[in-house]
Design an enzyme around this catalytic site. Structure first.
Site, PDB file in Angstrom:
ATOM      1  N   TYR A 142     126.781  96.795  80.198  1.00  0.00           N
ATOM      2  CA  TYR A 142     126.376  96.423  81.276  1.00  0.00           C
ATOM      3  C   TYR A 142     125.770  97.497  81.836  1.00  0.00           C
ATOM      4  CZ  TYR A 142     129.370  92.487  81.325  1.00  0.00           C
ATOM      5  OH  TYR A 142     129.893  90.935  81.233  1.00  0.00           O
ATOM      6  N   LYS A 191     136.445  94.828  69.118  1.00  0.00           N
ATOM      7  CA  LYS A 191     135.908  93.948  68.098  1.00  0.00           C
ATOM      8  C   LYS A 191     135.399  95.066  66.914  1.00  0.00           C
ATOM      9  CE  LYS A 191     133.792  90.372  66.371  1.00  0.00           C
ATOM     10  NZ  LYS A 191     134.776  89.082  65.900  1.00  0.00           N
ATOM     11  N   ASP A 223     137.874  87.940  69.815  1.00  0.00           N
ATOM     12  CA  ASP A 223     137.961  86.458  69.675  1.00  0.00           C
ATOM     13  C   ASP A 223     139.190  85.771  69.313  1.00  0.00           C
ATOM     14  OD1 ASP A 223     137.757  88.122  67.242  1.00  0.00           O
ATOM     15  OD2 ASP A 223     136.658  86.829  66.091  1.00  0.00           O
ATOM     16  N   ASP A 247     135.465  91.359  81.333  1.00  0.00           N
ATOM     17  CA  ASP A 247     134.948  90.382  82.257  1.00  0.00           C
ATOM     18  C   ASP A 247     135.114  88.861  81.926  1.00  0.00           C
ATOM     19  OD1 ASP A 247     133.113  89.271  84.146  1.00  0.00           O
ATOM     20  OD2 ASP A 247     131.452  89.899  83.226  1.00  0.00           O
ATOM     21  N   ASP A 251     138.194  86.163  83.382  1.00  0.00           N
ATOM     22  CA  ASP A 251     138.122  84.673  84.076  1.00  0.00           C
ATOM     23  C   ASP A 251     138.785  83.476  83.005  1.00  0.00           C
ATOM     24  OD1 ASP A 251     136.119  85.712  85.769  1.00  0.00           O
ATOM     25  OD2 ASP A 251     134.676  84.299  85.409  1.00  0.00           O
TER      26      ASP A 251
END
Ligand SMILES: NC(=O)c1ccc[n+]([C@@H]2O[C@H](COP(=O)([O-])OP(=O)(O)OC[C@H]3O[C@@H](n4cnc5c(N)ncnc54)[C@H](O)[C@@H]3O)[C@@H](O)[C@H]2O)c1
Length: 356
Positions: A142, A191, A223, A247, A251
């Site tokens: 980001y 990852k 994942d 992020d 959620d």
């Protein structure tokens, strides 16, 4: 003790839910002999209307001069057509960066009284869950280089992920220290089978782990973590991860608790000052109707007591009052079942105050 708290109520339901949390903090202050002084500042859409910018300098100065900041939510349809740099949401990024907040803590737990609101099957959450997501907040993709260019197949866009050892170390320390106060288990999500930043992340987290022999650490690919959160959320204690993975996963974790109106968050930096806010937005669809659930903001106030002021007993007192209100059947519309009488925001605040 005396504490100065900057209030950034924001837009939509922000003012309603922040007022609820203020009432609860005042009640706790009276019970335990602390004085909380509150001063309100504008940010978001209301600041654009009043001053032309989403984050006026006096808001930044007021927050920097405070012991901690309690924020409601910003944004709404009225300001949706404005361009990116003057949109209400810019205020959040601006505040985080001005306050140097690189850690985002998001607890997510299943309240036994609300188990029926969890979208997962009863057997999946038979042992409940109570997890803490520790998300790195100021690094990664980001904040990396981005742009447009001519690529192999014509015009293309790119974003870059970069993490320094320092950034990984400091968030890892936060996660391990948090786990020491919880059930002593950290799962680090990355990852590493694909990304070089993830391989550095993994190496660094394990090196930091050596300083916390009482905490166990395990790696999980992102994942798999997304799948495990809905397969068996009870296996998680503390999850530490990068800005983007956090992020997305936070959620997902919020959705399995039953209502977005229940979940608090804390953003922290090196000092004790933090920014505390519910994870939900300004909920323009219910603003002004009295249907907002104040619990997420009240619990954000409890996190402020614990993390910024070191008032663990007082924070426990707020959390227990919320548990008790829910166990006693108090429900706002978002968590009401069929046949439940829905309390207004103000009535839920009263119900929690009565249990402090
Ligand atoms: N941190 C923030 O300030 C923040 C975060 C997310 C979204 N936003 C902004 O908020 C605005 C609305 O966004 P959105 O609709 O995508 O998300 P939202 O979280 O505001 O609302 C999503 C849904 O959840 C409900 N909801 C949210 N909080 C609730 C509460 N406390 N009690 C009961 N129900 C609640 C809403 O009524 C709505 O149906 C947008 O302008 C968005 O940019 C701000």
């Amino acid at each position: 003790m005396e504490y100065n708290i900057a209030l950034v109520k924001g837009d939509g339901i922000g003012p309603e839910v922040v007022d609820g949390a203020v009432a609860v903090l005042e009640e706790v202050g009276e019970k335990y002999g602390h004085t909380f002084r509150f001063k309100s500042y504008l940010a978001g859409g209301c600041a654009i209307d009043a001053t032309g910018v989403p984050l006026p300098p006096e808001t930044v100065e007021g927050c920097l001069a405070s012991d901690s900041v309690l924020l409601g939510a910003v944004g709404g349809p009225k300001w949706d057509t404005l361009s990116g740099d003057v949109r209400p949401e810019r205020a959040l990024l601006g505040l985080r960066s001005k306050l140097g907040l690189y850690t985002n803590l998001r607890p997510a737990k299943l309240y036994p009284a609300l188990a029926g609101k969890c979208p997962l099957r009863a057997e999946t959450v038979a042992d409940g869950f109570d997890l803490l997501m520790v998300r790195e907040l100021t690094g990664g993709i980001y904040f990396g280089d981005r742009g447009r260019r001519d690529g192999k197949y014509g015009p293309e866009a790119y974003d870059t992920e970069a993490y320094s050892v320092m950034e990984i170390e400091r968030i890892a320390h936060v996660a391990f220290a948090a786990a020491q106060k919880r059930r002593g288990k950290v799962i680090s999500v990355d990852k590493a089978n694909v990304l070089e930043t993830s391989r550095l992340w993994r190496e660094t987290v394990h090196r930091v782990a050596e300083q916390y022999p009482d905490v166990t650490v395990r790696d999980m690919l992102v994942d798999n973590a997304a799948m495990q959160l809905v397969r068996w959320p009870g296996q998680f204690d503390v999850i530490v991860t990068t800005n983007m993975f956090g992020d997305i996963l936070s959620d997902e974790a919020s959705q399995i608790t039953g209502s977005i109106g229940l979940l608090p968050s804390a953003s922290l930096g090196d000092g004790t000052r933090g920014l505390y806010e519910p994870i939900h937005g300004s909920a323009p669809d219910i603003a002004g109707t009295g249907r907002a659930d104040p619990i997420a903001t009240i619990l954000s106030g409890a996190m402020m007591l614990r993390y910024s002021f070191g008032l663990g007993t007082e924070a426990d007192c707020v959390e227990k009052a919320v548990d008790k209100a829910l166990n006693d059947g108090c429900r706002t519309a978002d968590i009401a079942g069929p046949g439940d009488e829905a309390l207004s925001c103000g009535q839920m605040v009263r119900a929690i105050l009565d249990r402090i």
